[in-house]
Structures are given as structure tokens and as C-alpha cells.
Scaffold this motif. Structure first.
Motif, PDB file in Angstrom:
ATOM      1  N   SER A 196       0.865  -1.169   0.000  1.00 51.93           N
ATOM      2  CA  SER A 196       0.000   0.000   0.000  1.00 51.93           C
ATOM      3  C   SER A 196       0.903   1.221   0.000  1.00 51.93           C
ATOM      4  CB  SER A 196      -0.911   0.000   1.230  1.00 51.93           C
ATOM      5  OG  SER A 196      -1.702   1.156   1.259  1.00 51.93           O
ATOM      6  N   VAL A 197       0.849   1.991  -1.075  1.00 53.66           N
ATOM      7  CA  VAL A 197       1.807   3.065  -1.302  1.00 53.66           C
ATOM      8  C   VAL A 197       1.055   4.377  -1.480  1.00 53.66           C
ATOM      9  CG1 VAL A 197       3.724   3.868  -2.755  1.00 53.66           C
ATOM     10  CG2 VAL A 197       3.314   1.417  -2.463  1.00 53.66           C
ATOM     11  N   GLN A 198       1.598   5.440  -0.918  1.00 55.56           N
ATOM     12  CA  GLN A 198       0.969   6.751  -1.075  1.00 55.56           C
ATOM     13  C   GLN A 198       2.052   7.826  -1.204  1.00 55.56           C
ATOM     14  OE1 GLN A 198      -1.780   7.853   1.978  1.00 55.56           O
ATOM     15  NE2 GLN A 198      -2.341   9.779   1.028  1.00 55.56           N
ATOM     16  N   ARG A 199       1.895   8.667  -2.196  1.00 50.33           N
ATOM     17  CA  ARG A 199       2.794   9.813  -2.331  1.00 50.33           C
ATOM     18  C   ARG A 199       2.231  10.949  -1.506  1.00 50.33           C
ATOM     19  NH1 ARG A 199       6.865  11.755  -4.815  1.00 50.33           N
ATOM     20  NH2 ARG A 199       7.156   9.909  -6.117  1.00 50.33           N
ATOM     21  N   ILE A 200       3.065  11.496  -0.606  1.00 51.76           N
ATOM     22  CA  ILE A 200       2.624  12.609   0.226  1.00 51.76           C
ATOM     23  C   ILE A 200       3.355  13.906  -0.113  1.00 51.76           C
ATOM     24  CG2 ILE A 200       2.004  11.061   2.107  1.00 51.76           C
ATOM     25  CD1 ILE A 200       4.530  12.050   3.582  1.00 51.76           C
ATOM     26  N   ALA A 201       4.403  13.840  -0.910  1.00 49.81           N
ATOM     27  CA  ALA A 201       5.145  15.043  -1.299  1.00 49.81           C
ATOM     28  C   ALA A 201       5.827  14.787  -2.628  1.00 49.81           C
ATOM     29  CB  ALA A 201       6.184  15.416  -0.236  1.00 49.81           C
ATOM     30  N   THR A 202       6.177  15.855  -3.313  1.00 49.68           N
ATOM     31  CA  THR A 202       6.885  15.723  -4.586  1.00 49.68           C
ATOM     32  C   THR A 202       8.331  15.311  -4.341  1.00 49.68           C
ATOM     33  OG1 THR A 202       7.556  18.040  -4.582  1.00 49.68           O
ATOM     34  CG2 THR A 202       5.450  17.514  -5.629  1.00 49.68           C
ATOM     35  N   VAL A 203       8.962  14.816  -5.379  1.00 49.32           N
ATOM     36  CA  VAL A 203      10.368  14.423  -5.272  1.00 49.32           C
ATOM     37  C   VAL A 203      11.220  15.618  -4.857  1.00 49.32           C
ATOM     38  CG1 VAL A 203      12.343  13.531  -6.547  1.00 49.32           C
ATOM     39  CG2 VAL A 203      10.056  12.596  -6.981  1.00 49.32           C
ATOM     40  N   ARG A 204      10.949  16.758  -5.436  1.00 47.42           N
ATOM     41  CA  ARG A 204      11.731  17.968  -5.123  1.00 47.42           C
ATOM     42  C   ARG A 204      11.620  18.312  -3.647  1.00 47.42           C
ATOM     43  NH1 ARG A 204      10.101  23.073  -4.207  1.00 47.42           N
ATOM     44  NH2 ARG A 204      11.444  24.860  -4.734  1.00 47.42           N
ATOM     45  N   SER A 205      10.410  18.320  -3.104  1.00 38.81           N
ATOM     46  CA  SER A 205      10.222  18.671  -1.697  1.00 38.81           C
ATOM     47  C   SER A 205      10.905  17.662  -0.782  1.00 38.81           C
ATOM     48  CB  SER A 205       8.733  18.741  -1.380  1.00 38.81           C
ATOM     49  OG  SER A 205       8.088  19.719  -2.160  1.00 38.81           O
ATOM     50  N   ALA A 206      10.781  16.371  -1.111  1.00 37.24           N
ATOM     51  CA  ALA A 206      11.393  15.333  -0.279  1.00 37.24           C
ATOM     52  C   ALA A 206      12.914  15.451  -0.285  1.00 37.24           C
ATOM     53  CB  ALA A 206      10.961  13.956  -0.768  1.00 37.24           C
ATOM     54  N   GLU A 207      13.491  15.745  -1.446  1.00 42.56           N
ATOM     55  CA  GLU A 207      14.951  15.856  -1.518  1.00 42.56           C
ATOM     56  C   GLU A 207      15.453  17.090  -0.778  1.00 42.56           C
ATOM     57  OE1 GLU A 207      16.036  15.651  -5.610  1.00 42.56           O
ATOM     58  OE2 GLU A 207      15.664  13.496  -5.752  1.00 42.56           O
ATOM     59  N   LEU A 208      14.760  18.209  -0.896  1.00 41.26           N
ATOM     60  CA  LEU A 208      15.149  19.400  -0.139  1.00 41.26           C
ATOM     61  C   LEU A 208      15.099  19.121   1.365  1.00 41.26           C
ATOM     62  CD1 LEU A 208      13.362  22.331  -2.036  1.00 41.26           C
ATOM     63  CD2 LEU A 208      15.828  21.941  -1.840  1.00 41.26           C
ATOM     64  N   ALA A 209      14.007  18.491   1.817  1.00 42.86           N
ATOM     65  CA  ALA A 209      13.877  18.181   3.241  1.00 42.86           C
ATOM     66  C   ALA A 209      14.945  17.195   3.689  1.00 42.86           C
ATOM     67  CB  ALA A 209      12.485  17.623   3.515  1.00 42.86           C
ATOM     68  N   ARG A 210      15.266  16.230   2.845  1.00 44.13           N
ATOM     69  CA  ARG A 210      16.297  15.245   3.204  1.00 44.13           C
ATOM     70  C   ARG A 210      17.646  15.914   3.411  1.00 44.13           C
ATOM     71  NH1 ARG A 210      17.714  12.395  -1.614  1.00 44.13           N
ATOM     72  NH2 ARG A 210      19.605  13.650  -1.561  1.00 44.13           N
ATOM     73  N   HIS A 211      17.994  16.878   2.558  1.00 45.14           N
ATOM     74  CA  HIS A 211      19.267  17.572   2.734  1.00 45.14           C
ATOM     75  C   HIS A 211      19.289  18.363   4.042  1.00 45.14           C
ATOM     76  CE1 HIS A 211      21.308  16.538  -0.935  1.00 45.14           C
ATOM     77  NE2 HIS A 211      20.269  16.894  -1.680  1.00 45.14           N
ATOM     78  N   VAL A 212      18.135  18.888   4.453  1.00 41.15           N
ATOM     79  CA  VAL A 212      18.070  19.573   5.745  1.00 41.15           C
ATOM     80  C   VAL A 212      18.341  18.573   6.872  1.00 41.15           C
ATOM     81  CG1 VAL A 212      16.583  20.841   7.344  1.00 41.15           C
ATOM     82  CG2 VAL A 212      16.507  21.360   4.898  1.00 41.15           C
ATOM     83  N   LEU A 213      17.782  17.352   6.784  1.00 41.00           N
ATOM     84  CA  LEU A 213      18.024  16.331   7.800  1.00 41.00           C
ATOM     85  C   LEU A 213      19.499  15.919   7.834  1.00 41.00           C
ATOM     86  CD1 LEU A 213      14.918  13.970   7.432  1.00 41.00           C
ATOM     87  CD2 LEU A 213      15.279  15.837   9.043  1.00 41.00           C
ATOM     88  N   GLU A 214      20.152  15.913   6.689  1.00 36.56           N
ATOM     89  CA  GLU A 214      21.591  15.640   6.683  1.00 36.56           C
ATOM     90  C   GLU A 214      22.334  16.722   7.458  1.00 36.56           C
ATOM     91  OE1 GLU A 214      23.269  13.700   2.890  1.00 36.56           O
ATOM     92  OE2 GLU A 214      21.555  14.880   2.155  1.00 36.56           O
ATOM     93  N   GLY A 215      21.856  17.962   7.329  1.00 42.32           N
ATOM     94  CA  GLY A 215      22.485  19.053   8.069  1.00 42.32           C
ATOM     95  C   GLY A 215      22.308  18.911   9.570  1.00 42.32           C
ATOM     96  N   VAL A 216      21.181  18.339  10.019  1.00 42.35           N
ATOM     97  CA  VAL A 216      20.970  18.114  11.452  1.00 42.35           C
ATOM     98  C   VAL A 216      22.059  17.206  12.015  1.00 42.35           C
ATOM     99  CG1 VAL A 216      19.400  17.115  13.170  1.00 42.35           C
ATOM    100  CG2 VAL A 216      18.473  18.466  11.282  1.00 42.35           C
ATOM    101  N   VAL A 217      22.443  16.182  11.242  1.00 46.66           N
ATOM    102  CA  VAL A 217      23.459  15.233  11.683  1.00 46.66           C
ATOM    103  C   VAL A 217      24.858  15.828  11.528  1.00 46.66           C
ATOM    104  CG1 VAL A 217      24.480  12.974  11.206  1.00 46.66           C
ATOM    105  CG2 VAL A 217      22.002  13.247  11.201  1.00 46.66           C
ATOM    106  N   THR A 218      25.040  16.665  10.525  1.00 47.22           N
ATOM    107  CA  THR A 218      26.370  17.221  10.275  1.00 47.22           C
ATOM    108  C   THR A 218      26.728  18.303  11.288  1.00 47.22           C
ATOM    109  OG1 THR A 218      26.113  16.790   7.917  1.00 47.22           O
ATOM    110  CG2 THR A 218      27.832  18.356   8.573  1.00 47.22           C
TER     111      THR A 218
END
Length: 864
Positions: A669-691
Motif C-alpha cells: 500500500s503506497v501513497q505519495r505525500i510530497a513531490t520528489v523535489r520537496s522530499a529531496e530538499l527536506a532530506r538535505h536539511v536532515l543531513e544538516g541536522v546530523v552534520t
């Protein structure tokens, strides 16, 4: 006239003869003669009426004596024929049904008598891991792999291994897998050598790797065929009335099947909006558990009824109760089932069934209908509610008084912290897997047994998760007095499939089996802030990580008064970028982002991500609503899987009859909740949390590579979270006390567990893949613009190329800092201040954005 006289010559003479006979008899009364004469006149005395009377009489005689079916209309004849056919075939079917019923009943009698003469062996249910695919560098102690191979069916040998064998010698295992296949997997015949050092795999030969067959996590059923026999006379006097009150109130008044009970259940199911009620008697339940498979068919229900009638014919009511109390399935614990009231009483209350109190007997009786739903150790609140229902039914039936019911209802469950003498192999996995089996197939499947349950869990990842929790929480317990009883939960999901690859629900299953990974609802805290950010990226194409946001105090009023939230440290830092606000987990910017998104939209986004108890209150922006570690792992899967979330599962399939029939197959059961662009931008922010953010200590704790995540800490340090991602996985960790506060942050308490596990399984290996046109640039932390040479602080931010800043920072000076990014962007700076150019760029960006979202919605619709 000639026809009349010739057709009926006897009728007139017949009348005259009677008159003559009357005269000859000596009857001389004139009135009598007159009456006799007048009666005879119509039959032959009058020539004018005689023919009509004769004709009418003849007609009536002809109609009354006509043979049936030899005349009348064709429609009448057809109806008559059909009636005869219906009567014939109806009679034939009735006779055939009676004969068939007799034969089925006799077959049931034979089955029952054969079982009583020599009880059949128990049907065994096995829970399997997924096929293991170890890699060099991963945590997998040699002794643990050897144990897994034994439980996978391989034979240990000291010689050169042949097919289906392995040899374990120190830090080396040589093995020879046999070809085998199962639902959703296939193992090739292969020889391999695996070496180990410091509990990790160092080399695998051949280098292409090896797939190990599924290993047994648990075996259900009394493998040795034994039961703790129960006699009604040897159990507490509360057991029988409690059992009959909730399961079969008319047990002593039916012969195995209760038509009234069935009618009552059907009526309730048709008229009630609640759950379905069954009409099975205790005898039917016993017949089902002893003789039948878990299939849900009319044929099975019919056979169940006949077996119940046969049991009632062969056994007395007391003998039936004895057998039921011995055989009834009461759930599982630690990989083994609990059958019968004696085993259940000892497992849950540490006492014999003869010593059960009223409250304890009601608890056990209430569990029977759904043992996993009302399990008293894993779901104590549900078990209490069910117990109180049993007590209420007993009052209604006048088996106990109202005062007795109230006293029993006020008692705690008083269960032991764990069931003794049970197998503890991967109990956290088994508990969740069997709950899913019960959910998808019903408790009948659990009771009948004979299943092969295939899970998604990699065995070496499970051992790593268990070890990471024990190591980190053990250190926490010894190092902080407030955490001396700290618990933890860990869930690792494959973000691209929703498969649970490892799950741990507490520090030690044997001392506390409550499954916190799936059943502990704790405040989500700051872990939800990146979700709000991603939703806003999706909603507003001009909003990005370099957008400025205010970190200043605010107040909001509602019906409950004034809400004045603060930051974790009690300070405010003024204007900052969105990325910096997330990296430092600032509360006030998170609230402002939520307000920009809208409370209802935020709630719907959280719910789409899998946070089922999200609210529309202002405090939801700070995670002031409950969630489980499993839910947060699912939600964070969207950051790793390009905006898509998958329904988590621990099952791939369930088979019966040694694989001959498949009862369940997982359907994604799969659902898209955000666009690829939004998910990638948010992911880079999460990388910054760890960095460089609140989780910057991850590297020192051993977590390196392509990882990102977010800490979370609720008021007074009651709940500590870290939820993180890697290119393949979403991993959620919660640490805290079951009651009271621990006073530790997510970085202090949860991140060490997460980092230890990520290090053991090499979660950060590989790299994230950007599918959209993003670019990393340095910006001024105060303005979000490319820095000048005098900017006090800069930060690395990823932005879409069409959203690159068009000016340089001039807060600290006017001279741009020369670096690669600013040089490459200088061609666009010349016209940066032109309104015409800005309008064109924004219009083009909106058009591209609309086209992108339309395409994504078409290609990534939700799969039911």
C-alpha cells in the motif's frame, strides 16, 4: 323425446318402484304418501321436467367421474405435471439429504471416537525470518550465524560440508546451501566461506555473496504433544460461570449447536453497527480447534456443527468442559502458545487454576475470543476492559452480586512481568508477526496451527538491533539515576518497500514484554518539525531551506486560554534560515511554519504520513500528540523514498499444509505525500541536522556516511527520540521511562541507540540520489543570501537551481565572497534587481512547478 326415454329408462321406473314398495309396506297415512309422491315426482313422475332433470344429472355424473389429468386445458395439464415433478424431486432431495446427513454425522462420530482413543499430534506453526544476505562489515557474530543455520535446517558437521551442511570453526564458517524455494524467495545451491572478526563479517567467498535460507524465529504448538490436563473439579469455582457468561450462556441447554444463539448473533450483526458477533457454542469451538483447519467457508462451518453434535453424543457436559479447559487457545508468549486454563494461570498469574480469583478468572475468560487483541501482558488496558465486560455479564446472569463485580473490577490485573519457561528467540518479531496473522486471518488460524509464517526481518539485523538497545540503554541505566529503569524501542524499515527489517520493543522481553515499538503512544515532540517543513515546500514553491523565518516569542489565544510556547533553551535568536531553525530544533519558527501551512492542512499531511493521532491544535507543530515508533519510522520513509510512504508490514506470506495453500500474501500500500523535489530538499536539511545540528555527535558515536535525521525531546525529558534515514532505511528510536520523566534529550538518550545500530548494519553505506536539479551553495546564516567576505557565519544549503538567490548579502559589507558557487552564479546577478526579470523567473518557476506536480500525481497515485 326418443333420446330421453332411451338414455335413461331406469330412473322413472326406479321412482315408481320405490312408491310401490312404500304402499306394500302398509304405510297408509295420506300425508306420508303425499310426501313420498311429491319427492319422487322430479325423478320420473313428470314428463316435462324429467328430461331436464335426467340431462342435468347425467352431466354432473360425467364431470364427477372423469379421470384426473385426462381432460382440461393444456395449462392445467402442465401445472399438474410440474406439481408431480416437484413433489418427486423434492421428496428425492429430502431423502438424499437425510441419508447424506446421516453419513456425515456417522463420519463425525468416527473422527471424534478415533481422536478420543488416540489424540492426534498438535499442528505446528513456524515463524520464519527473511532469507539473510550478510555483507562484509556488518554485525553478525559467528556463533549467532551458526545458530541461525541450525534453525534454518542445515546440519552441523566437522568434515567438509556437503549439501545442506555447514562447518563452524572459530571465526570461520564453511557452508553448502541446498536449492530451495518458498513464497517470494528462492535459494540457490552454493558453497561459501565466511570469516569473522570482532563479531562482524570480514570476508565472504565467493565475493558475489551468499543468501542464507530463512531461519526459525519461533515454533508454535506443543511440539511434544503434551497439554496440562484440566478437570473442572480442580479449577476455581469462578472459572465455569465466567467462561459460560461470555462464551456460551446456554451451554447446558443445547446439543452442540445453539439455534437461538445463531439467530441472536445474526440479528445483532444485521442491526448493530459494531463488530460481528459469532454464534458458535463452546462445543463448536472445541470441534474447530481439535479437528478442522482455519479456512472460513460454509463447508467448514457445516463440518464444525456435525463434529460438535458428535462430541455432545459421545461426551457428557462435564467431560466437554474438561476438554475445553485443557485445549482452549489463550495466545502466545515468547514464541510458544498457551493452551488451557492451567498453563494460562501459571503463565500470567504464577498460580494454579484452582487458585484463580474472580477477577483473574474473568480476565482469562475474556481473552478467549481474541487472545492477541486482549493479551494481558501486551495490551493490559484492553484486557481490563474485557474483564469488566465478563463481570457485567455474570451480574446480569445472577452468577455474582453487584458488589462482587465492583470489587473485582477495582483490582489491578496482577500479571507476572513475563511468562516462565518459554523460548525467547526473537520474541519482539514473533509478537508483531502473530498479531498481524491474527489481524489478517483471524484467531481461527492461530488456534488451528499448521502455518508457516514468513516475515520480512533479516536475522542479523534483528540481532544488531537487540544488541544496540542492550548496550546503549544499559550504559544509560548505569550512568544516570533518573534512567535506572529506562526502556527503549527501535524500528528499522526498508523505506522503499515498508518491510520491517528489525524491531525491538523494550530493554528485555523476559522482564517486560510490553511492545513499545507498536503499542507505546508517546508524544512525538520535535520529530514532526521536518514533516511540516516538507509539506510547506510542497505547498509554496517560493519556500525553501534558505527562506528566512523569525525566532521570536508569540502568544496564541483559544477557548482554553493563552498559549505562549518557548524554545527548549528559553532563548530567542531572531531571524534565521529555515534550515538553521530545523538544525537547531527551534520551536517558534516551527510554529510559524505550521501557521503558514494551516492547521488543517498540517493535520492532514501528518495523517497521510501515517501519524494517525495528529491533531489540528497549534501545539501539533511541536509534536504534542501521541505516536508510536513504528508510525514515525513510516513517516520518515518519505524523506528517503522521494516523498512516498509505504504501509509497514512484517509479513510477506502465510501458508498452510506445508506450503500447499497460501492463506495470505502481502500487497503493498503506497501513497505519495510530497513531490520528489520537496522530499529531496527536506532530506538535505536532515543531513544538516546530523552534520552540524542537534545530532552532530552521531559521527563520534559511530554513525557515518549518508545519513540524516531529527532529534526529539518532550517536556521535562520524558520522551527522547531520534528518527533517521539512510539511502535504504528509515529507523526510529524512542527511549524513556514507562512512567515518570527521565530528564534526558533525544541526542543524549536516543541517538546512541540509533548510532550503534546504524553502525552495526552499515546503514550509511552508499549515497543518496538526487533526481531533481538541486545545487549546494554557501549562504549567510543571517540573511540566507550568498555571503560577503565579512559575513560572520555561513552554512551549506541545497536549493533548486531555479531558486538560487539573486543577490549577495550586504548586511556585513558590500564585497561578495569569491568562491566557486558565486562565480558560477555571477552571470545571473547582473539583472538581479530588475522587476521584469524577477516576474519572468517566478512565472516560469510556477509553470514548471504546476507541470511537475501534475505529472507526479498521474504517475504516483495511491495504491490501495
Amino acid at each position: 323425446m326418443a333420446r330421453s326415454s332411451s338414455s335413461k329408462p331406469s330412473r322413472p321406473s326406479k321412482g315408481n318402484a320405490r312408491q310401490g314398495a312404500a304402499r306394500a309396506s302398509g304405510r297408509s297415512r295420506s300425508s306420508g304418501s303425499s310426501r313420498s309422491s311429491s319427492r319422487s315426482t322430479p325423478r320420473g313422475g313428470s314428463s316435462s321436467r324429467g328430461p331436464r332433470s335426467s340431462k342435468g344429472s347425467a352431466t354432473r355424473k360425467t364431470r364427477s367421474t372423469r379421470p384426473s389429468g385426462t381432460g382440461g386445458s393444456p395449462l392445467k395439464r402442465a401445472r399438474t405435471w410440474l406439481g408431480r415433478q416437484a413433489l418427486f424431486w423434492g421428496s428425492a432431495l429430502a431423502v438424499g439429504g437425510l441419508v447424506g446427513t446421516w453419513f456425515v454425522y456417522q463420519d463425525s462420530l468416527r473422527t471424534v471416537r478415533a481422536h478420543l482413543a488416540a489424540p492426534a499430534d498438535a499442528r505446528v506453526t513456524t515463524v520464519w525470518s527473511a532469507p539473510a544476505m550478510p555483507r562484509p562489515g556488518e554485525y553478525y557474530p559467528a556463533h549467532q550465524m551458526a545458530d541461525d543455520l541450525l534453525n534454518a535446517g542445515l546440519e552441523r558437521t566437522d568434515a567438509e560440508p556437503g549439501p545442506g551442511q555447514f562447518r563452524h570453526s572459530g571465526n570461520r564458517i564453511d557452508l553448502y546451501t541446498e536449492a530451495q524455494s518458498g513464497p517470494d524467495f528462492e535459494i540457490k545451491s552454493r558453497q561459501a566461506t565466511i570469516t569473522f572478526r570482532d563479531d562482524r563479517v570480514t570476508t565472504i567467498s565467493p565475493t558475489s555473496g551468499v543468501t542464507l535460507p530463512p531461519t526459525r524465529f519461533a515454533t508454535f504448538g506443543d511440539v511434544d504433544g503434551r497439554r496440562s490436563e484440566v478437570q473442572l473439579s480442580s479449577v476455581s469455582a469462578h472459572v465455569e460461570p465466567a467462561l459460560l457468561a461470555i462464551e456460551d450462556t446456554r451451554f447446558h441447554h443445547h446439543m452442540g449447536v445453539d439455534p437461538l444463539g445463531i439467530a441472536r448473533a445474526v440479528f445483532h450483526n444485521l442491526t448493530s453497527g459494531g463488530g460481528l458477533h459469532g454464534g458458535s457454542t463452546l462445543t463448536q469451538q472445541l470441534a474447530k480447534n481439535l479437528f478442522l483447519s482455519p479456512e472460513r467457508t460454509i463447508r467448514r462451518k457445516v463440518r464444525e456443527a456435525f463434529h460438535a453434535l458428535a462430541l455432545e453424543h459421545v461426551l457428557s457436559k462435564q467431560e466437554l468442559l474438561n476438554m475445553y479447559l485443557t485445549e482452549v487457545y489463550l495466545g502466545h508468549q515468547g514464541g510458544l502458545p498457551i493452551h488451557g486454563f492451567e498453563q494460562g494461570a501459571r503463565a500470567w498469574f504464577g498460580k494454579s487454576a484452582r487458585n484463580l480469583t474472580l477477577a483473574e478468572a474473568a480476565t482469562m475468560a475474556g481473552i478467549i475470543s481474541s487472545p492477541n487483541t486482549y493479551h494481558p501482558l501486551r495490551h493490559p488496558d484492553r484486557a481490563k476492559t474485557r474483564r469488566d465486560l465478563v463481570l457485567r455479564r455474570m451480574v446480569d446472569l445472577k452468577k455474582i452480586s453487584e458488589a462482587e463485580a465492583q470489587a473485582a473490577s477495582a483490582e489491578p490485573l496482577n500479571t507476572l512481568p513475563s511468562a516462565p519457561n518459554l523460548s525467547w528467540r526473537a520474541p519482539w518479531v514473533v509478537a508483531v508477526a502473530m498479531d498481524e496473522v491474527a489481524e489478517h486471518l483471524g484467531n481461527e488460524a492461530m488456534q488451528s496451527g499448521g502455518l508457516d509464517v514468513y516475515t520480512t526481518v533479516q536475522p542479523h539485523h534483528q540481532w544488531a538491533a537487540r544488541t544496540a538497545v542492550r548496550n546503549a540503554v544499559g550504559a544509560l541505566r548505569s550512568g544516570h539515576s533518573s534512567a535506572s529503569e529506562a526502556q527503549a524501542a527501535l524500528v528499522a524499515l526498508d523505506a522503499w518497500s515498508g518491510h520491517i527489517v528489525a524491531i525491538v520493543g523494550g530493554y528485555d522481553y523476559r522482564t517486560s514484554p510490553f511492545h513499545r515499538a507498536v503499542s507505546a503512544w508517546r508524544q512525538a515532540g520535535s520529530t514532526v518539525k521536518p514533516l511540516t517543513m516538507m509539506a510547506l515546500f510542497d505547498e509554496d514553491s517560493t519556500f525553501h531551506p534558505a527562506t528566512l523565518i523569525l525566532d521570536e516569542a508569540l502568544e496564541r489565544s483559544d477557548d482554553d486560554g493563552v498559549w505562549a510556547p518557548t524554545n527548549y533553551d528559553g532563548n530567542y535568536k531572531g531571524v534565521m534560515t529555515v534550515q538553521r531553525a530545523i538544525e537547531q530544533s527551534r520551536n517558534l519558527p516551527a510554529i510559524r511554519m505550521a501557521e503558514k501551512l494551516g492547521a488543517q492542512d498540517q493535520q492532514h499531511f501528518f495523517e497521510d504520513a501515517g501519524l494517525s493521532r495528529a491533531t489540528a491544535l497549534p501545539s501539533a507543530a511541536l509534536g504534542a500528540f501521541p505516536a508510536t515508533p513504528l508510525e514515525l519510522a513510516r513517516a520518515y520513509g518519505a524523506f528517503a523514498a522521494d516523498g512516498v510512504v509505504h504501509e509497514p508490514t512484517i509479513l510477506t506470506s502465510v501458508t498452510a499444509d506445508r506450503g500447499e495453500s497460501r492463506l495470505y500474501t502481502y500487497k503493498p500500500s503506497v501513497q505519495r505525500i510530497a513531490t520528489v523535489r520537496s522530499a529531496e530538499l527536506a532530506r538535505h536539511v536532515l543531513e544538516g541536522v546530523v552534520t552540524r545540528g542537534t545530532a552532530a555527535s552521531a559521527a563520534a558515536l559511530g554513525a557515518e556516511g549518508a545519513i540524516g535525521g531529527k532529534t526529539g525531546t518532550t517536556d521535562e525529558g520524558r520522551d527522547a527520540w531520534f528518527v533517521g534515514i539512510s539511502p535504504q532505511w528509515s529507523i526510529s528510536v524512542w527511549v524513556g521511562n514507562d512512567t515518570g520523566t527521565m530528564g534526558l534529550s533525544g541526542a543524549k538518550a536516543a541517538l546512541p541507540v540509533w548510532a550503534g545500530f546504524a553502525n552495526m548494519v552499515r546503514a550509511g553505506s552508499g549515497s543518496f540520489k538526487d533526481d531533481t536539479d538541486l545545487r549546494a551553495i554557501d549562504v549567510c546564516a543571517s540573511t540566507g543570501l550568498p555571503p560577503c567576505k565579512d559575513c560572520e557565519e555561513t552554512q551549506r544549503i541545497w536549493l533548486p537551481t531555479d531558486d538560487l538567490p539573486e543577490k549577495h548579502c550586504n548586511l556585513f559589507g558590500m564585497t561578495p565572497r569569491k568562491d566557486k558557487e558565486t562565480d558560477e552564479a555571477s552571470d545571473t546577478d547582473a539583472d538581479a534587481g530588475g522587476l521584469k526579470g524577477l516576474w519572468k523567473r517566478r512565472k516560469a518557476r510556477r509553470q514548471r512547478r504546476a507541470a511537475e506536480r501534475t505529472a507526479e500525481l498521474g504517475e504516483n497515485a495511491t495504491t490501495p
